[in-house]
Each structure stands twice: as C-alpha cells, then as structure tokens.
Write a protein that holds these residues in place. Structure first.
Motif, mmCIF file in Angstrom:
data_model
loop_
_atom_site.group_PDB
_atom_site.id
_atom_site.type_symbol
_atom_site.label_atom_id
_atom_site.label_comp_id
_atom_site.label_asym_id
_atom_site.label_seq_id
_atom_site.Cartn_x
_atom_site.Cartn_y
_atom_site.Cartn_z
ATOM 1 N N PHE A 39 41.046 48.364 43.796
ATOM 2 C CA PHE A 39 41.403 47.121 43.105
ATOM 3 C C PHE A 39 41.789 46.049 44.130
ATOM 4 N N ARG A 42 38.750 44.960 46.339
ATOM 5 C CA ARG A 42 37.786 44.155 45.589
ATOM 6 C C ARG A 42 38.234 42.704 45.432
ATOM 7 N N ASN A 43 39.541 42.497 45.412
ATOM 8 C CA ASN A 43 40.074 41.171 45.087
ATOM 9 C C ASN A 43 40.774 40.471 46.243
ATOM 10 N N ASP A 46 40.066 36.826 47.417
ATOM 11 C CA ASP A 46 40.476 35.692 46.587
ATOM 12 C C ASP A 46 41.882 35.202 46.907
ATOM 13 N N TYR A 47 42.550 35.847 47.879
ATOM 14 C CA TYR A 47 43.938 35.521 48.203
ATOM 15 C C TYR A 47 44.083 35.261 49.699
ATOM 16 N N LEU A 55 48.573 39.478 44.289
ATOM 17 C CA LEU A 55 47.534 40.498 44.184
ATOM 18 C C LEU A 55 48.155 41.885 44.080
ATOM 19 N N SER A 59 47.837 44.463 41.019
ATOM 20 C CA SER A 59 47.309 45.817 41.216
ATOM 21 C C SER A 59 48.255 46.855 40.615
ATOM 22 N N TRP A 62 47.862 46.784 36.786
ATOM 23 C CA TRP A 62 46.653 47.518 36.402
ATOM 24 C C TRP A 62 46.879 49.026 36.499
ATOM 25 N N LYS A 79 43.390 39.689 32.303
ATOM 26 C CA LYS A 79 43.176 39.262 33.687
ATOM 27 C C LYS A 79 42.958 40.462 34.609
ATOM 28 N N VAL A 80 43.828 41.469 34.521
ATOM 29 C CA VAL A 80 43.685 42.606 35.444
ATOM 30 C C VAL A 80 42.471 43.454 35.098
ATOM 31 N N GLU A 82 39.671 42.291 33.972
ATOM 32 C CA GLU A 82 38.542 41.542 34.544
ATOM 33 C C GLU A 82 38.467 41.776 36.055
ATOM 34 N N MET A 83 39.632 41.755 36.714
ATOM 35 C CA MET A 83 39.676 41.982 38.159
ATOM 36 C C MET A 83 39.236 43.405 38.516
#
Length: 108
Positions: A39, A42-43, A46-47, A55, A59, A62, A79-80, A82-83
């Motif tokens: 998780f 993957r993200n 974006d940060y 983030l 995580s 999730w 939101k989580v 989708e992430m």
C-alpha cells in the motif's frame, strides 16, 4: 502495481525500500506488513518525502479495516480502498457486525 511490480520496484529502489521498512510496526505479522508495505509503495510517489505521515496514517486505516475489522467513515474508507485497488490479501478475515449476527440469529 501488482505484487510482482512492487517487488521489482523494491529491487530497483533499495534505499527507498529500506526507508519504508522502518515504518513496520513490531505488532504487524509478515502478512499484514507485506500488504501495508505494498500500500505504501504504491502510493508513496503521491507524497513529498518530508510529508509521509498522511500516507502512513492512511496505510494504517486500510490495514486496520482489512485485518482487524475497524470501521471508519464511508468517505475515508472509499479513499483508502481506491488507494489499495489491486492489492490482494489472501485469507483476509471476514467480519460481521452485531446487527448482522442478530439478524442471522432471528432468522433461525
């Protein structure tokens, strides 16, 4: 990014992978950590490196939802989810609410 893609990413970005390993909680099983690590990886793009706290918090939301059945607002869960799209957790626990259990008991 599939699980294979994540492993390729880790191999190509050793320093980042080692940095992410520092985020593992001592209470996390290997299974939980592998899913949460995926998780994060993957993200993470974006940060900003200096701003990873949101983030990491997402995580945990999730992972807590998937592994412990914790409930959060619909907006946050959307939101989580989708992430985390595409992350496969094998043998994830299935949780029932009290209302679902009572309903099943009444149906007997």
């Amino acid at each position: 990014m599939s699980a294979v893609d994540v492993e390729d990413f880790v191999q190509q970005n050793r320093a980042l992978a080692e940095e992410v390993e520092a985020f593992r909680g001592y209470w996390e099983s290997d299974k939980q950590w592998q899913a949460r690590r995926e998780f994060i990886l993957r993200n993470i793009g974006d940060y900003e490196r200096e701003q990873l706290d949101p983030l990491l918090a997402l995580s945990m939301v999730w992972a807590n939802n998937v592994f412990l059945g914790c409930r959060y607002s619909t907006e946050l869960l959307d939101k989580v989810k989708e992430m985390a799209e595409g992350i496969v957790v094998e043998d994830a626990p299935v949780f029932k609410t009290r209302d679902e259990i009572v309903k099943n008991q009444k149906a007997r």
